[in-house]
Design a protein around this motif. Sequence first.
Motif, short mmCIF file in Angstrom:
data_model
loop_
_atom_site.label_atom_id
_atom_site.label_comp_id
_atom_site.label_asym_id
_atom_site.label_seq_id
_atom_site.Cartn_x
_atom_site.Cartn_y
_atom_site.Cartn_z
N MET A 128 -17.18 -85.74 -6.09
CA MET A 128 -18.19 -85.90 -7.12
C MET A 128 -18.76 -84.53 -7.46
O MET A 128 -18.94 -83.69 -6.60
N ALA A 129 -19.03 -84.32 -8.74
CA ALA A 129 -19.55 -83.03 -9.18
C ALA A 129 -21.01 -82.86 -8.76
O ALA A 129 -21.75 -83.82 -8.62
N SER A 130 -21.39 -81.63 -8.56
CA SER A 130 -22.78 -81.31 -8.24
C SER A 130 -23.63 -81.53 -9.49
O SER A 130 -23.15 -81.32 -10.60
N PRO A 131 -24.89 -81.89 -9.32
CA PRO A 131 -25.76 -82.04 -10.48
C PRO A 131 -25.83 -80.72 -11.27
O PRO A 131 -25.87 -79.65 -10.69
N GLY A 132 -25.80 -80.83 -12.58
CA GLY A 132 -25.87 -79.63 -13.41
C GLY A 132 -24.55 -78.93 -13.62
O GLY A 132 -24.50 -77.90 -14.26
N LYS A 133 -23.48 -79.47 -13.09
CA LYS A 133 -22.17 -78.86 -13.28
C LYS A 133 -21.27 -79.81 -14.05
O LYS A 133 -21.35 -81.01 -13.90
N LYS A 134 -20.43 -79.26 -14.89
CA LYS A 134 -19.49 -80.02 -15.67
C LYS A 134 -18.23 -80.28 -14.84
O LYS A 134 -17.66 -79.36 -14.26
N ALA A 135 -17.83 -81.53 -14.75
CA ALA A 135 -16.61 -81.90 -14.04
C ALA A 135 -15.51 -82.16 -15.06
O ALA A 135 -15.76 -82.72 -16.12
N PHE A 136 -14.29 -81.72 -14.74
CA PHE A 136 -13.15 -82.02 -15.59
C PHE A 136 -11.88 -81.97 -14.77
O PHE A 136 -11.79 -81.24 -13.79
N PRO A 137 -10.88 -82.78 -15.15
CA PRO A 137 -9.61 -82.75 -14.42
C PRO A 137 -8.83 -81.48 -14.77
O PRO A 137 -8.94 -80.98 -15.89
N LEU A 138 -8.10 -80.98 -13.81
CA LEU A 138 -7.32 -79.76 -14.03
C LEU A 138 -5.91 -79.98 -13.49
O LEU A 138 -5.74 -80.29 -12.31
N ARG A 139 -4.94 -79.82 -14.36
CA ARG A 139 -3.55 -79.88 -13.92
C ARG A 139 -3.14 -78.46 -13.60
O ARG A 139 -3.31 -77.56 -14.42
N ILE A 140 -2.60 -78.26 -12.39
CA ILE A 140 -2.30 -76.90 -11.96
C ILE A 140 -0.99 -76.89 -11.17
O ILE A 140 -0.69 -77.82 -10.43
N ASP A 141 -0.23 -75.84 -11.35
CA ASP A 141 1.04 -75.68 -10.65
C ASP A 141 0.79 -75.64 -9.14
O ASP A 141 -0.14 -74.97 -8.68
N PRO A 142 1.59 -76.35 -8.36
CA PRO A 142 1.39 -76.39 -6.90
C PRO A 142 1.42 -75.00 -6.25
O PRO A 142 0.66 -74.75 -5.30
N ALA A 143 2.24 -74.10 -6.73
CA ALA A 143 2.30 -72.76 -6.14
C ALA A 143 1.00 -72.00 -6.42
O ALA A 143 0.49 -71.29 -5.55
N LEU A 144 0.46 -72.16 -7.61
CA LEU A 144 -0.81 -71.53 -7.95
C LEU A 144 -1.93 -72.13 -7.11
O LEU A 144 -2.79 -71.41 -6.59
N TRP A 145 -1.91 -73.45 -6.92
CA TRP A 145 -2.92 -74.12 -6.08
C TRP A 145 -2.87 -73.58 -4.66
O TRP A 145 -3.92 -73.30 -4.06
N ALA A 146 -1.67 -73.39 -4.13
CA ALA A 146 -1.53 -72.87 -2.76
C ALA A 146 -2.13 -71.47 -2.65
O ALA A 146 -2.81 -71.16 -1.66
N GLU A 147 -1.93 -70.63 -3.66
CA GLU A 147 -2.52 -69.29 -3.64
C GLU A 147 -4.04 -69.35 -3.73
O GLU A 147 -4.74 -68.59 -3.07
N ASN A 187 -9.63 -67.16 2.68
CA ASN A 187 -9.92 -65.77 3.05
C ASN A 187 -11.35 -65.36 2.71
O ASN A 187 -11.95 -64.55 3.40
N ASP A 188 -11.87 -65.93 1.60
CA ASP A 188 -13.22 -65.60 1.14
C ASP A 188 -14.28 -66.58 1.65
O ASP A 188 -15.44 -66.48 1.25
N LEU A 189 -13.85 -67.51 2.50
CA LEU A 189 -14.76 -68.54 3.05
C LEU A 189 -15.46 -69.32 1.94
O LEU A 189 -16.66 -69.56 1.97
N ARG A 190 -14.67 -69.71 0.92
CA ARG A 190 -15.18 -70.50 -0.19
C ARG A 190 -14.31 -71.74 -0.35
O ARG A 190 -13.18 -71.78 0.11
N SER A 191 -14.85 -72.72 -1.07
CA SER A 191 -14.04 -73.87 -1.47
C SER A 191 -13.10 -73.40 -2.60
O SER A 191 -13.35 -72.36 -3.23
N VAL A 192 -12.08 -74.18 -2.87
CA VAL A 192 -11.18 -73.83 -3.97
C VAL A 192 -11.96 -73.86 -5.28
O VAL A 192 -11.79 -72.99 -6.13
N ASN A 193 -12.85 -74.83 -5.44
CA ASN A 193 -13.66 -74.90 -6.65
C ASN A 193 -14.49 -73.63 -6.82
O ASN A 193 -14.54 -73.04 -7.91
#
Length: 68
Positions: free
Chosen positions: A1-20, A27-33
């Motif tokens: 679920m999206a955080s309040p105040g943020k726009k949510a939308f579906p994203l189609r992304i290449d699996p190799a790009l997702w893996a990177e 490495n940056d201790l962040r979520s992918v989002n």
Amino acid sequence: MASPGKKAFPLRIDPALWAELQRLAANDLRSVNAEIEFLLREALARRGIKVQPPARGADDAGDGGDPP
């Protein structure tokens, strides 16, 4: 679920790009989002467009801010 105040939308992304993105985020201790938001802000800054990041904890309930 999206955080309040943020726009949510579906994203189609290449699996190799997702893996990177997952690797970079870990490495940056962040979520992918959060990593995607960071990279988008970085790309906009290179084009001379500055977007203020949200205040830390602004989307979190019980963030330790002012008591009710």
